[in-house]
Design a protein around this motif. Structure first.
Motif, PDB file in Angstrom:
ATOM      1  N   ASN A   9      40.782  35.574  50.329  1.00 51.20           N
ATOM      2  CA  ASN A   9      41.367  36.235  49.166  1.00 51.20           C
ATOM      3  C   ASN A   9      42.388  37.230  49.690  1.00 51.20           C
ATOM      4  O   ASN A   9      42.071  38.378  49.972  1.00 51.20           O
ATOM      5  N   PRO A  10      43.649  36.784  49.889  1.00 50.21           N
ATOM      6  CA  PRO A  10      44.654  37.592  50.569  1.00 50.21           C
ATOM      7  C   PRO A  10      45.064  38.831  49.816  1.00 50.21           C
ATOM      8  O   PRO A  10      45.768  39.674  50.343  1.00 50.21           O
ATOM      9  N   SER A  11      44.635  38.980  48.569  1.00 52.69           N
ATOM     10  CA  SER A  11      45.077  40.131  47.792  1.00 52.69           C
ATOM     11  C   SER A  11      44.250  41.386  48.072  1.00 52.69           C
ATOM     12  O   SER A  11      44.593  42.473  47.620  1.00 52.69           O
ATOM     13  N   ILE A  12      43.124  41.262  48.796  1.00 50.06           N
ATOM     14  CA  ILE A  12      42.231  42.392  49.011  1.00 50.06           C
ATOM     15  C   ILE A  12      42.881  43.463  49.881  1.00 50.06           C
ATOM     16  O   ILE A  12      42.868  44.631  49.554  1.00 50.06           O
ATOM     17  N   ASP A  55      49.196  32.776  47.541  1.00 43.44           N
ATOM     18  CA  ASP A  55      50.291  33.699  47.253  1.00 43.44           C
ATOM     19  C   ASP A  55      51.044  34.012  48.532  1.00 43.44           C
ATOM     20  O   ASP A  55      50.565  34.758  49.388  1.00 43.44           O
ATOM     21  N   ALA A  56      52.248  33.432  48.666  1.00 49.67           N
ATOM     22  CA  ALA A  56      53.038  33.644  49.884  1.00 49.67           C
ATOM     23  C   ALA A  56      53.668  35.025  49.917  1.00 49.67           C
ATOM     24  O   ALA A  56      54.352  35.372  50.869  1.00 49.67           O
ATOM     25  N   LEU A  83      60.616  31.410  48.572  1.00 49.97           N
ATOM     26  CA  LEU A  83      59.528  31.724  47.643  1.00 49.97           C
ATOM     27  C   LEU A  83      59.563  33.184  47.188  1.00 49.97           C
ATOM     28  O   LEU A  83      58.726  33.625  46.409  1.00 49.97           O
ATOM     29  N   GLY A  84      60.535  33.932  47.710  1.00 46.50           N
ATOM     30  CA  GLY A  84      60.646  35.336  47.330  1.00 46.50           C
ATOM     31  C   GLY A  84      59.647  36.236  48.025  1.00 46.50           C
ATOM     32  O   GLY A  84      59.353  37.335  47.552  1.00 46.50           O
ATOM     33  N   SER A  85      59.119  35.785  49.154  1.00 47.26           N
ATOM     34  CA  SER A  85      58.121  36.572  49.869  1.00 47.26           C
ATOM     35  C   SER A  85      58.753  37.801  50.517  1.00 47.26           C
ATOM     36  O   SER A  85      59.850  37.738  51.066  1.00 47.26           O
ATOM     37  N   ARG A  86      58.021  38.917  50.448  1.00 45.30           N
ATOM     38  CA  ARG A  86      58.473  40.144  51.107  1.00 45.30           C
ATOM     39  C   ARG A  86      57.752  40.367  52.431  1.00 45.30           C
ATOM     40  O   ARG A  86      57.904  41.422  53.055  1.00 45.30           O
TER      41      ARG A  86
END
Length: 213
Positions: A9-12, A55-56, A83-86
């Motif tokens: 879960n990369p959002s953590i 989510d890239a 992909l608009g990744s930052r």
């Protein structure tokens, strides 16, 4: 702490995403980041990374091998950009490749590190990349907030705002728009209130964010 792809879960929290076709390199990097209390996940290819990470543009950075069979490190960087990744990209390479190095840096890579690398140098590069990611997210959040505020302006207020921040006096804006100066003053006060600014300098700064691509 995440050291495998399972249940990710990369959002953590911010994550270091390692992409390298060499398993020993992947294992070594995961061990390094684990010891230094960094959340990390490793992938054998760019394809595996993009198929696994939902989510890239999640918080973190990417550490990728420049020369890989199939999708190269430059390909991964290009795809992230599309992909608009930052997420900042750090390249690892075992070969001095000046053209590729230049291309990577021009495309926004934060660091280019030769193998075998010094652990401390890589950790410092990752720390820098993480800070860059935070700054990018903060800048984007501020820009989104300003755009939301600007959307509350009427067309006339928007015209007045751009006239004022361009350096024109109220009477000059009034002449340009074909209205009386008092009308401009009223719109200007409304603009300051809606844009949540207390000074012309602050308004100029915020409008500058609107003009940032």
């Amino acid at each position: 702490m995440l050291n495998s792809n399972a249940g990710m879960n990369p959002s953590i929290e911010p994550t270091v995403y390692v992409i390298d076709d060499n398993r020993s390199v992947r294992d070594s990097l995961l061990d390094l980041f684990t010891v230094t209390n960094m959340r990390a996940a490793a992938f054998a290819s760019g394809t595996e990374f993009f198929e696994t990470v939902d989510d890239a543009d999640c918080p973190g950075c990417v550490v990728v091998d420049l020369q890989m069979p199939g999708e190269t490190g430059l390909d991964v960087q290009s795809r992230l950009a599309s992909l608009g990744s930052r997420m900042p990209v750090i390249f690892l390479t075992g070969h001095a490749d000046v053209p590729s190095s230049v291309a990577a840096l021009k495309a926004g890579a934060t660091d280019f590190i030769m193998k075998p690398f010094v652990s401390q140098a890589l950790l410092e590069a990752v720390d820098h990349a993480m800070q860059v990611n935070v700054e990018r997210r903060q800048a984007d959040a501020e820009r989104d907030e300003v755009r939301t505020l600007a959307d509350t302006l009427t067309p006339r207020e928007t015209e007045v705002m751009f006239g004022v921040v361009s350096g024109l006096m109220n009477k000059q804006v009034a002449y340009q728009l074909g209205v009386c100066e008092m009308t401009v003053k009223i719109h200007r006060m409304s603009v300051m209130r809606k844009m949540k600014t207390r000074s012309l300098a602050d308004l100029v700064r915020k409008v500058g964010k609107l003009r940032t691509d």
